[in-house]
Design an enzyme around this catalytic site. Structure first.
Site, PDB file in Angstrom:
ATOM      1  N   CYS A 188       0.830  -1.207   0.000  1.00 35.77           N
ATOM      2  CA  CYS A 188       0.000   0.000   0.000  1.00 35.77           C
ATOM      3  C   CYS A 188       0.865   1.257   0.000  1.00 35.77           C
ATOM      4  CB  CYS A 188      -0.948  -0.019   1.187  1.00 35.77           C
ATOM      5  SG  CYS A 188      -2.126  -1.395   1.092  1.00 35.77           S
ATOM      6  N   SER A 465      -1.863   0.609  12.786  1.00 36.62           N
ATOM      7  CA  SER A 465      -1.392   0.473  11.411  1.00 36.62           C
ATOM      8  C   SER A 465      -0.517   1.663  11.066  1.00 36.62           C
ATOM      9  CB  SER A 465      -2.592   0.430  10.466  1.00 36.62           C
ATOM     10  OG  SER A 465      -2.195   0.637   9.137  1.00 36.62           O
TER      11      SER A 465
END
Length: 549
Positions: A188, A465
């Site tokens: 990502c 995260s």
């Protein structure tokens, strides 16, 4: 050669027979056997294309005179496992990966390893194995994803949920983020955990320049994979092993660049864990020392609008390291897999875009992107991505809203039961209590999407995260499951946070805390069978990297 134990001499005739059953020739068996550890699967966007990388690696090994032998590694997609039971397996998978790479390598006598990870726990897991095995090894990751149209990435998709539920986004906008946030294969696009660790591999010296930033879809990534395949043969020939590279100075370098890049707070778990395998102790105390002297030069998503592809165009990790070398902040004589010192590796680097990589003379801030906080609520420390915290939240006095788990906290956030001036406490989610120390991207994204990231903080003994932003404070030690102070917090307690000063304080008298401790009982174990039950018994605290003992 190490591989002689599985292929040379009279007593290895049966072994050679088994190799020949797979089509290997006598000439191939005379060459060094190179394990190509391929984490390809069809469930992680960052791994879907790794067969292409592996094929390129094998061509490089063959061209340089070796025999490549591929074997697999598991991997967990943190995004897909987020917000449900699957997330408890993410960090725990790191140890499985390390153990399985060790097992395959020792069982089959490889002379060297090319490690092909990409996403969150696979890269550190493979590096832990490399340090443990200490045979020549090199990392070539799959590369980052491109950002979507309008500069969006995965963190925007998570935040869109909160914005939609708060009435700040309509159906069409919601679908835009679903369809545009992850437009290609690759890890990502922001400075999330995967890209953080793949960038830090360059700094540690175990990967070639470009490993952390060349996009997955570019031909340069394939060429880099071929170069890595050729380079492992040089490392085998010269007997350059991971522990020659993974020195204490290498880890200090990595932590320094970590602060300059504003990496994911998960690096504060993984670097100590890799160092542990290398026989080096790195505690949370050193983090603030390094942060205090290291300027923050980059603000990639979620802290800013840039992405890994922008960092690549600007000169990549070598350009960042060159800026830090101006300030004499790196041990420039550290050896790398290039065969050169770090200083020689970055000599030709150029900062091509000062808006992406701030010059050392004009940083975003004079201190690094990550801070460690300590106080009576976190005697062993907790971690926050300072570069992603709004200025108005750097110092705050907040009212505790207490939840014994992530699900209850998310329900309260979505039900608009969290107000300005609150601090959301999510406990019993640490390495033992979770177990597995699950990431809390869903609640942090919900707060950001609802516009509360400048008014509400969140603290947990779990983790966050790399895509989280706001005053998200994680890795709190000791964790609630072992009776840490976070287990004693009650609804409405006042918590004082001072990120610049590195402190976090529960404003409750010691006598009252002792009374509460007398009434506290350990929670029931969540998993009584299976891997997580075994993991919970063996895992250490986040302050030690959550390694197994």
């Amino acid at each position: 050669m190490i591989s002689d134990r599985v292929k040379s001499g009279l007593t290895k005739l049966p072994h050679r027979s088994l190799f020949k059953a797979m089509g290997y020739t006598d000439d191939e068996l005379k060459k060094p056997l190179i394990g190509v550890v391929n984490a390809h699967n069809e469930i992680i966007p960052g791994h879907i294309h790794l067969n292409t990388i592996a094929e390129a690696v094998k061509k490089g090994v063959l061209a340089a005179g070796g025999t490549p032998i591929e074997f697999p590694s598991i991997g967990v997609c943190d995004g897909i496992s987020m917000g449900h039971i699957g997330m408890r397996y993410s960090l725990a998978s790191r140890e499985l990966i390390a153990d399985s790479v060790e097992t395959m390598t020792m069982a089959h006598g490889f002379d060297g390893l090319v490690l092909i990870p990409n996403c969150d726990k696979v890269t550190p897991g493979m590096l832990m194995a490399a340090a443990r095995l200490n045979i020549p090894a090199i990392v070539i990751s799959g590369g980052p994803m491109l950002s979507g149209r309008g500069g969006v990435s995965l963190s925007n998709a998570f935040e869109a949920i909160g914005a939609y539920m708060a009435g700040r986004m309509d159906d069409a906008e919601l679908m835009y983020y679903e369809n545009e946030s992850c437009p290609t294969c690759g890890s990502c696009a922001g400075m999330y955990t995967a890209n953080s660790m793949n960038c830090l591999c360059e700094v540690l010296g175990v990967a070639l320049p470009g490993n952390g930033t060349i996009p997955a879809v570019m031909a340069d990534r394939v060429r880099l994979a071929k170069a890595a395949g050729a380079k492992i043969m040089e490392l085998v020939e010269k007997d350059i092993k991971p522990l020659d590279i993974l020195t204490e100075n290498a880890f200090v370098n990595a932590l320094t660049v970590d602060m300059a890049l504003g990496c994911s707070t998960n690096s504060m778990l993984h670097l100590p864990a890799i160092a542990y395998e290398a026989g080096i102790a790195i505690g949370l105390n050193i983090m603030n020392e390094i942060s205090a002297r290291t300027p923050n030069l980059c603000r990639l998503a979620p802290a800013g609008t840039h992405h890994a592809e922008d960092l690549n165009r600007a000169g990549g990790v070598p350009a960042v390291m060159k800026e830090l070398c101006k300030l004499n902040l790196l041990a420039a004589d550290s050896i790398t897999v290039t065969g050169k010192t770090l200083a020689a590796t970055v000599t030709s680097a150029r900062n091509a875009d000062a808006s992406v990589i701030r010059p050392a003379e004009s940083p975003y801030s004079l201190t690094g992107g990550i801070a460690v906080l300590k106080g009576n609520l976190a005697p062993e420390g907790c971690v926050v991505k300072r570069s992603a915290v709004a200025p108005e939240m750097l110092k705050s006095r907040l009212f505790a809203r207490v939840f014994n788990g992530e699900d209850a906290a998310i329900e309260a956030i979505y039900s608009r039961k969290i107000n300005k001036g609150d601090i959301v406490i999510i406990r019993y989610e640490g390495p033992k209590g979770g177990p597995g120390m699950p990431e809390m991207l869903s609640p942090t994204s919900a707060l950001a999407g609802m516009g509360l990231d400048k008014d509400v903080a969140l603290i947990t003994d779990g983790r966050f995260s790399g895509a989280s932003r706001g005053a998200s404070i994680g890795h709190l030690c000791p964790e609630a499951a072992v009776g840490g102070p976070i287990a004693l917090v009650e609804e409405g307690d006042i918590i004082e946070i001072d990120i610049p000063a590195g402190t976090i304080h529960l404003a409750v008298e010691d006598a009252e805390l002792e009374t509460r401790r007398g009434h506290w009982t350990p929670p029931e174990v969540k998993f009584k069978t299976g891997y997580l039950a075994r993991y919970a018994k063996a895992v250490t605290s986040a302050a030690k990297g959550a390694v197994l003992e």
